[in-house]
Design a protein around this motif. Structure first.
Motif, PDB file in Angstrom:
ATOM      1  N   VAL A  96       0.864  -1.176   0.000  1.00  0.00           N
ATOM      2  CA  VAL A  96       0.000   0.000   0.000  1.00  0.00           C
ATOM      3  C   VAL A  96       0.903   1.230   0.000  1.00  0.00           C
ATOM      4  O   VAL A  96       2.010   1.203   0.554  1.00  0.00           O
ATOM      5  CB  VAL A  96      -0.947   0.033   1.218  1.00  0.00           C
ATOM      6  N   ASP A  97       0.425   2.297  -0.636  1.00  0.00           N
ATOM      7  CA  ASP A  97       1.236   3.506  -0.682  1.00  0.00           C
ATOM      8  C   ASP A  97       1.016   4.337   0.580  1.00  0.00           C
ATOM      9  O   ASP A  97       0.303   3.926   1.503  1.00  0.00           O
ATOM     10  CB  ASP A  97       0.958   4.308  -1.957  1.00  0.00           C
ATOM     11  N   GLY A  98       1.633   5.499   0.628  1.00  0.00           N
ATOM     12  CA  GLY A  98       1.560   6.322   1.826  1.00  0.00           C
ATOM     13  C   GLY A  98       0.169   6.824   2.156  1.00  0.00           C
ATOM     14  O   GLY A  98      -0.088   7.228   3.293  1.00  0.00           O
ATOM     15  N   PRO A 119       8.905   0.485  -4.180  1.00  0.00           N
ATOM     16  CA  PRO A 119       8.956  -0.470  -5.293  1.00  0.00           C
ATOM     17  C   PRO A 119       7.683  -0.491  -6.115  1.00  0.00           C
ATOM     18  O   PRO A 119       7.688  -0.973  -7.250  1.00  0.00           O
ATOM     19  CB  PRO A 119       9.177  -1.817  -4.587  1.00  0.00           C
ATOM     20  N   TRP A 120       6.592   0.038  -5.559  1.00  0.00           N
ATOM     21  CA  TRP A 120       5.316   0.044  -6.280  1.00  0.00           C
ATOM     22  C   TRP A 120       5.156   1.254  -7.198  1.00  0.00           C
ATOM     23  O   TRP A 120       4.118   1.397  -7.845  1.00  0.00           O
ATOM     24  CB  TRP A 120       4.144   0.021  -5.291  1.00  0.00           C
ATOM     25  N   PHE A 121       6.158   2.117  -7.287  1.00  0.00           N
ATOM     26  CA  PHE A 121       6.044   3.325  -8.106  1.00  0.00           C
ATOM     27  C   PHE A 121       5.881   2.936  -9.578  1.00  0.00           C
ATOM     28  O   PHE A 121       6.764   2.316 -10.174  1.00  0.00           O
ATOM     29  CB  PHE A 121       7.276   4.209  -7.939  1.00  0.00           C
ATOM     30  N   ASP A 122       4.730   3.300 -10.178  1.00  0.00           N
ATOM     31  CA  ASP A 122       4.490   2.973 -11.573  1.00  0.00           C
ATOM     32  C   ASP A 122       4.576   4.230 -12.429  1.00  0.00           C
ATOM     33  O   ASP A 122       4.419   5.344 -11.942  1.00  0.00           O
ATOM     34  CB  ASP A 122       3.136   2.282 -11.769  1.00  0.00           C
ATOM     35  N   CYS A 123       4.842   4.021 -13.699  1.00  0.00           N
ATOM     36  CA  CYS A 123       5.104   5.129 -14.608  1.00  0.00           C
ATOM     37  C   CYS A 123       3.937   5.275 -15.580  1.00  0.00           C
ATOM     38  O   CYS A 123       3.858   4.572 -16.592  1.00  0.00           O
ATOM     39  CB  CYS A 123       6.405   4.899 -15.370  1.00  0.00           C
ATOM     40  N   ASP A 124       3.033   6.204 -15.269  1.00  0.00           N
ATOM     41  CA  ASP A 124       1.872   6.449 -16.114  1.00  0.00           C
ATOM     42  C   ASP A 124       2.037   7.665 -17.013  1.00  0.00           C
ATOM     43  O   ASP A 124       1.254   7.857 -17.936  1.00  0.00           O
ATOM     44  CB  ASP A 124       0.621   6.642 -15.250  1.00  0.00           C
TER      45      ASP A 124
END
Length: 240
Positions: free
Chosen positions: A163-165, A222-227
Motif C-alpha cells: 500500500v502507498d503512503g 517499489p510500487w512506483f508505476d510510470c503512467d
C-alpha cells in the motif's frame, strides 16, 4: 520462502503517453519490463503478457484475449501457463522500474506469516495508515484495516500487496495464491458472461483476503508505476 511464479502484465495502451510501448521505455538504461523481470529472476516460470520484440532468456510470452483486453484478461492468460499445482505467483505491472528482489522477498515473507483474525468480508472502509500491515477483504476504494474481536473469523490471506503512503493498494505489485486467483478468474468470467475484456482488477480481487504491507525498506517505493512522462523522469532520477 519457497518457490513462486511471476506474471508480468505488459499490454496496457499507455494512453496518457501517446500510446507508446511503455514497458519498453528505458529507465537506468534498461526497458522497464526487463527491470521488473530481473526483480523476479528466481521465479519459475516467468511469464510476460503482452507484445515484446525481445525478452530475457527463459521468459514465456503470451497475449491476452482479446489483445488490449486489460489487466484481468492479461492475468488470466498468464495464469493459464502455470502448472496446475503452482502455489504462489507474483502478479506485477510491467511499468514498475524501481521494483527489487528485496521487495518481492518482503511480500513473500508477509504471505508466510501466521494468520491473524480478520473482519468479515464487506466490513468498514477506513483508509489504512502508512504503517498498516494486516488483513482485510478486497473491495473498491481504500483498504480496510483488519480488526479482531468476538465473532470474527480466521482465514489465511489469499495474497499480499503493498500500500502507498495514502493507504491505496498497489494490487499489481503483489504475491497471490494461484488457486485463489484462478477461482476469482472463473467467478468473474461467469459474472461477465464469458468475457474478461475491460474488467477492473478490483473486480477480480473482490472477496479475497489481502494482507496489506507498507514499504519499510531503503530506497524508493517499489510500487512506483510510470503512467506519465514525468513519472518516467522521476524514476530515472531515483535509478541513478
Amino acid at each position: 520462502m519457497g518457490t513462486y511464479a511471476a506474471v508480468v502484465l505488459a499490454g496496457g495502451a499507455a494512453r496518457r503517453m501517446g500510446g507508446v510501448d511503455k514497458p519498453a521505455l528505458p529507465v537506468g538504461g534498461r526497458p522497464m519490463r526487463d527491470r521488473v523481470l530481473t526483480a523476479v529472476t528466481d521465479a519459475t516460470p516467468r511469464v510476460l503478457v503482452g507484445a515484446a520484440d525481445a525478452v530475457p532468456a527463459g521468459v514465456l510470452v503470451v497475449r491476452e484475449d482479446p489483445p488490449g483486453g486489460g489487466p484481468v484478461a492479461a492475468a488470466a492468460a498468464g495464469l493459464a501457463l502455470l502448472d496446475p499445482d503452482a502455489g504462489l505467483v507474483a502478479l506485477l505491472a510491467a511499468d514498475l522500474p524501481l521494483l527489487t528482489r528485496a521487495a518481492i522477498g518482503d511480500l513473500l515473507n508477509h504471505l508466510d506469516e501466521e494468520n491473524v483474525d480478520t473482519e468479515p468480508a464487506g466490513g468498514g472502509s477506513a483508509p489504512a495508515s502508512p504503517a498498516h500491515s494486516g488483513l482485510a477483504p478486497a473491495h473498491g476504494g481504500f483498504a480496510s484495516p483488519a480488526r479482531s474481536g468476538p465473532g470474527d473469523g480466521e482465514r489465511r490471506p489469499d495474497g499480499v500487496c503493498f500500500v502507498d503512503g495514502d493507504g491505496r493498494r498497489q494490487s499489481l505489485c503483489g504475491v497471490w495464491r494461484v488457486a485463489a486467483l484462478r477461482a476469482a478468474v472463473d467467478r468473474l468470467t461467469v459474472e461477465r458472461g464469458g468475457s474478461l475484456a475491460g474488467a477492473p482488477v478490483r473486480a477480480l480481487l473482490a472477496g479475497l483476503v489481502v494482507r496489506e504491507v507498507a514499504w519499510s525498506g531503503e530506497g524508493p517505493p517499489p510500487w512506483f508505476d510510470c503512467d506519465t512522462d514525468e513519472d518516467v523522469r522521476r524514476a530515472e532520477e531515483w535509478a541513478r
